[in-house]
Structures are given as C-alpha cells and as structure tokens.
Design an enzyme around this catalytic site. Structure first.
Site, mmCIF file in Angstrom:
data_model
loop_
_atom_site.group_PDB
_atom_site.id
_atom_site.type_symbol
_atom_site.label_atom_id
_atom_site.label_comp_id
_atom_site.label_asym_id
_atom_site.label_seq_id
_atom_site.Cartn_x
_atom_site.Cartn_y
_atom_site.Cartn_z
ATOM 1 N N PHE A 179 59.730 24.247 53.034
ATOM 2 C CA PHE A 179 59.274 23.101 52.093
ATOM 3 C C PHE A 179 58.821 23.433 50.730
ATOM 4 O O PHE A 179 58.839 22.948 49.837
ATOM 5 C CB PHE A 179 58.506 21.953 52.762
ATOM 6 C CG PHE A 179 57.066 21.856 52.431
ATOM 7 C CD1 PHE A 179 56.064 22.539 53.011
ATOM 8 C CD2 PHE A 179 56.820 20.978 51.363
ATOM 9 C CE1 PHE A 179 54.791 22.541 52.855
ATOM 10 C CE2 PHE A 179 55.457 21.001 50.989
ATOM 11 C CZ PHE A 179 54.549 21.588 51.629
ATOM 12 N N LYS A 180 58.397 24.683 50.984
ATOM 13 C CA LYS A 180 57.525 25.343 49.657
ATOM 14 C C LYS A 180 58.425 25.489 48.541
ATOM 15 O O LYS A 180 57.969 25.410 47.479
ATOM 16 C CB LYS A 180 56.798 26.642 49.900
ATOM 17 C CG LYS A 180 55.938 26.876 51.153
ATOM 18 C CD LYS A 180 54.447 26.420 50.683
ATOM 19 C CE LYS A 180 53.377 26.666 51.781
ATOM 20 N NZ LYS A 180 53.544 25.919 53.068
#
Ligand SMILES: *Cc1c(COP(=O)(O)O)cnc(C)c1O
Length: 494
Positions: free
Chosen positions: A114-115
């Site tokens: 998700f970064k």
C-alpha cells in the site's frame, strides 16, 4: 490554508504553505505539519466525486489540501501516478468478501504494497514544491529500509525531476524477494546499497548523515541537499485520504450503502498514518462511524486506546506482519493535536522522549474513544484468519490484512455492530508467500523466489502479481555492500 506544527503552542501560529510543509517534512520544533483547517466534503460533493475515475478523485481531494498547488498540474500528476500502467485494473478496488466486509485492495501498484498509493504521487508533489519554493538545488532522498518502504520509494522517485534517491538495506535483514526487488531497480537517479549489520545499523547510518554538517556543506557545494521520504511527511498522508473517499463512493455506487449512510473502517496499523488518513476523511464529512485500529503482537496502540497510557517500553515482537512491528507510532501525534491541541501534544511528546511513556488526559481519551476501537491479533490468530478467510470466503489475504480481519471479527463479536466495514488490505499475499503458505497448512521450505511464488500459485489457484514475477528475470544492478561508517561515500562517488 497554512500548515502548522503539532507542537506550536504560540497564540497565533503562522505556519507554512503546503509546498513548504512537503519540502521540509518535519517542522523545526520536531512536530508534524497539520493543516490549520480541515476542508469539508458534503454529500453532493461525494456524489460528484463518485462519478469520477480514481485519478480525478485524487486530484479533487488533494487540491482541497494543497491550496497553493496548480490544479491542472495536480491532475496531470495524479493521472500519471495512478495510470493503468502503474496500477493495472485500477488503483484501489473494493472487493466484497462477505457479511458486509469489504477489502480495499491498496496493493495493485508497482511494488505490491500500500505504500505505493502515497509514494507514486508524493515525489511529484515534492518536485513541484521545489519549483514553487524557488529551490535551485536538487534534493537527495536517503532511505534506510527493512523492506517495503525502500522499494516503494525507489519506484516512486525513479526518474522524477530534480530529485535523486539512495536506499540502504541491511545485507541480511530483508527477505530474498525484497532484496531482489531492490537490487534490480531501474532508473537513472537511483542508487541501492547493502549495509553490513541489521536494520538499526542502516537506520543509524542514515541519521548520522542527516546530522553531519560537514556532509551537508559538501552536498551544498555539489548542488544538492538531503531529504527524507518519511511517513510523517504531509505529502505522504494526504494521498491516503483519497482512497477512503473513493471506497465510500464505490459502496454507494454498488448500492451497498445509500448516500449518507455510514460505513466503518478497519485498518492494520503501524505508524498510524493510514488510519489517521481515514480519520481526516471522517472529519471532512465522509460518513464513517467507527474506526477499528488493528495491531499485531506489538499492541502499543491497542493498550493506548483502551487505557490512555502510551508505553513504548515493552518487548518488541518480530511478527509475520513486519510492517506493523513498530513501538513508536509517529502519526498518533497528529490525532493528539487534532483532538487535544498543541499544548497537550507537546507535553505528551516530551514525556515520550524523556520517560518512554505518557498518560493522555481523560477528556482527550473520551474524544478518541467516540470513534476508535483498539484490537490486536496474535500470530496464531492471524494464521488462523489467513486459513479461514481462504477456506470459507475464498479470499487470499496477506498477514497484515488478516490482522485487521481478525480484529474486526472481535470487534463485531463484542459490539454486535454489523455496519458495512471497509478493511484496508495493505499488501499482496505474494509479498509474504512463505507465511501465507505455512498458515494454509503447506509450508514452503525453499528460499528461491521463483519456487516460493510458484508454490503459493499452485496452492491457492491464484496468480502472482506481474511486477513480482518480472523481478525474477531482471538483471541485478546493485551488488555493493558497505560498512555503516562508509555509507555516505556512495552518494558522492556514485
Ligand atoms: C506500512 C504498512 C502498514 C502500516 O501502515 P501505517 O500507516 O504505518 O499505520 C501496514 N501494512 C503494510 C503492508 C505496510 O507496508
């Protein structure tokens, strides 16, 4: 709208523009930047946004916070960052996995975690900020990584105007897959260096470079300055607000909720960045009711929410959700500020530095508990959730996501609250294939990345993400290893 430090106790804080906040990252008093006001989102705004594709949803929300940025530039940056090429099939798809539980899959980007949602857009925001503030030097981003952040930063910053990046990783402290992902990194402005020692050695090395005034001078003579890609930068937080708005829009569009009806949100939490972004969305007016803060065995936040005591002095557990193995959740400071003000925040943060703990005032905790529920999941519970989610719901989820799913189950059992809930799914299960295979009851003993991916594909009948498969055949570009004391050399000699 300006940005002020969470520790600025002056009567009328002046603050800085959003471009300056993004360029600086941390405020001079070590506080975090927060907007002086939270913009509001009406139901008719939400209806309008729901009709837009993701990149336009993102540009619309970001422009509400980054008031000094050019709107057209924001849109073109978002269009590139969240393109089909970078996020095949869409940036943040919402998948119903049963019983009103929706998995918000934030891992369809280039590094499958998700970064990417923030790190694909943040470098462009920084690049614009440098231009807007008349900065003539280049920025050189330094990152020490124990895995996910390094790769996501490399992908985000590669070939971005006016910026270079060096990532350091501990030579024996990352997984085979993570190492492959980093050492095969493409891009003209990227550098990757392995460091003898563990993550702390690499991290301390980077801190030492930041603190060294001779190196800063040398950099200046060479036409650049050092900067970080830290998760406390507002430029990383703001893009995370977008996908909660987007998820609600998708729930409304699919008929799962009516416009104005509430949803709950459950987030696997480490640094408190992702869940805080959801809280900002709620504060803007997005119909969110309760927020479940999910922790692994490092349950410092669970204890805080339940007792008001934040105590980092405790045993550190290494878990199969390593991105949540954190004892100092930096972004919690922003929540204290928003609900308790700068005075209380400064006091708590000083105590945390001095004593390793603080007790938040009851009045503040009451406000926090109006929205937040803290739960944690043990390793055994998480493994069981991976198995049950796959076998009963036919949904393969990574250990971080399953910490959240396990916590949500406890919350629902305790409260009987069956409000539709969006669960942030933060990594592809293929990034943690070995733990996922073991949890499903078929451990994979190989250390070969190709075999590991293959084993999970066969076991689950699903396909590994293309970017992970692609690294298997990419040439290794970065092979050097250095001593922690020589970490700065590669920046100037490279
Ligand atoms: C970083 C990360 C988290 C934690 O997010 P925070 O914003 O630090 O709370 C959870 N899961 C994965 C896979 C991550 O990479």
């Amino acid at each position: 709208m300006n940005y002020v430090s969470t520790r600025d106790v002056s009567a009328n804080p002046i603050g800085v523009t959003s471009a300056e906040a993004i360029k600086k990252g941390l405020a001079p008093d070590k506080g975090l930047y927060m907007p002086t006001a939270i913009p509001s989102l009406s139901l008719s705004d939400i209806e309008e946004i729901a009709a837009l594709p993701y990149e336009k949803r993102a540009a619309r929300i970001l422009s509400m916070f980054l008031c000094d940025y050019d709107k057209d530039k924001l849109l073109s940056d978002c269009t590139e960052a969240y393109s089909e090429e970078r996020f095949p099939g869409g940036a943040a798809p919402l998948v119903h996995i049963g019983d009103g539980v929706y998995s918000l899959e934030l891992w369809h980007g280039p590094t499958c975690a998700f970064k990417d949602m923030a790190l694909q857009i943040m470098p462009r925001l920084l690049s614009s900020a440098l231009k807007m503030t008349g900065e003539e030097k280049r920025a050189h981003i330094l990152v020490a990584t124990s895995g996910d952040t390094g790769k996501a930063a490399l992908e985000g910053y590669r070939d971005v105007d006016g910026i270079d990046i060096t990532v350091y990783f501990p030579v024996d402290g990352v997984s085979t897959m993570q190492k492959m992902q980093m050492t095969t990194q493409a891009g003209e402005n990227v550098n990757v260096m392995a460091v003898y020692g563990n993550f702390d050695d690499a991290q301390n090395g980077v801190k030492a470079i930041f603190a060294d005034s001779d190196l800063a001078k040398k950099a200046e003579e060479c036409g650049f300055f050092f900067s970080s890609a830290n998760s406390i930068n507002w430029g990383r937080l703001a893009p995370q607000i977008v996908y909660y708005v987007s998820a609600y829009c998708d729930l409304v569009k699919s008929g799962a909720v009516k416009l104005g009806e509430k949803m709950n949100v459950c987030v696997p939490t480490g640094n408190f960045g992702n869940i805080f972004a959801a809280y900002i969305a709620k504060t803007m007016g997005l119909p969110i009711d309760k927020m479940i803060c999910a922790s692994n065995a490092n349950c410092v936040l669970t204890d805080f929410i339940n007792t008001g005591l934040y105590d980092r002095q405790r045993v550190f557990h290494k878990t199969m959700s390593p991105s949540m193995d954190i004892l100092i959740s930096s972004n919690l400071e922003r929540l204290l500020f928003l609900l308790g003000g700068a005075e209380t925040t400064k006091d708590c943060m000083e105590k945390l530095t001095r004593d390793g703990k603080y007790q938040a005032p009851d009045s503040l905790m009451e406000k926090i508990r109006e929205t937040f529920y803290g739960y944690s999941a043990s390793e055994e519970e998480t493994a069981a959730t991976i198995k049950a989610t796959y076998e009963k719901k036919n949904y393969l989820a990574d250990p971080h996501t399953c910490v959240a799913l396990g916590c949500l189950e406890k919350y629902r059992r305790d409260t009987g609250d069956s409000t539709p809930c969006v669960v942030a799914s933060t990594a592809s299960p293929y990034k943690f294939s070995q733990d996922v295979c073991a949890s499903l009851g078929s451990p994979c003993t190989s250390d070969e990345p190709a075999v590991i991916l293959d084993t999970l594909e066969k076991l689950s009948g699903t396909t590994a993400p293309a970017p992970l498969k692609a690294t298997l055949t990419m040439p290794v570009r970065f092979k050097s290893v250095c001593d922690p004391k020589d970490m700065a050399d590669c920046i100037f000699n490279g």
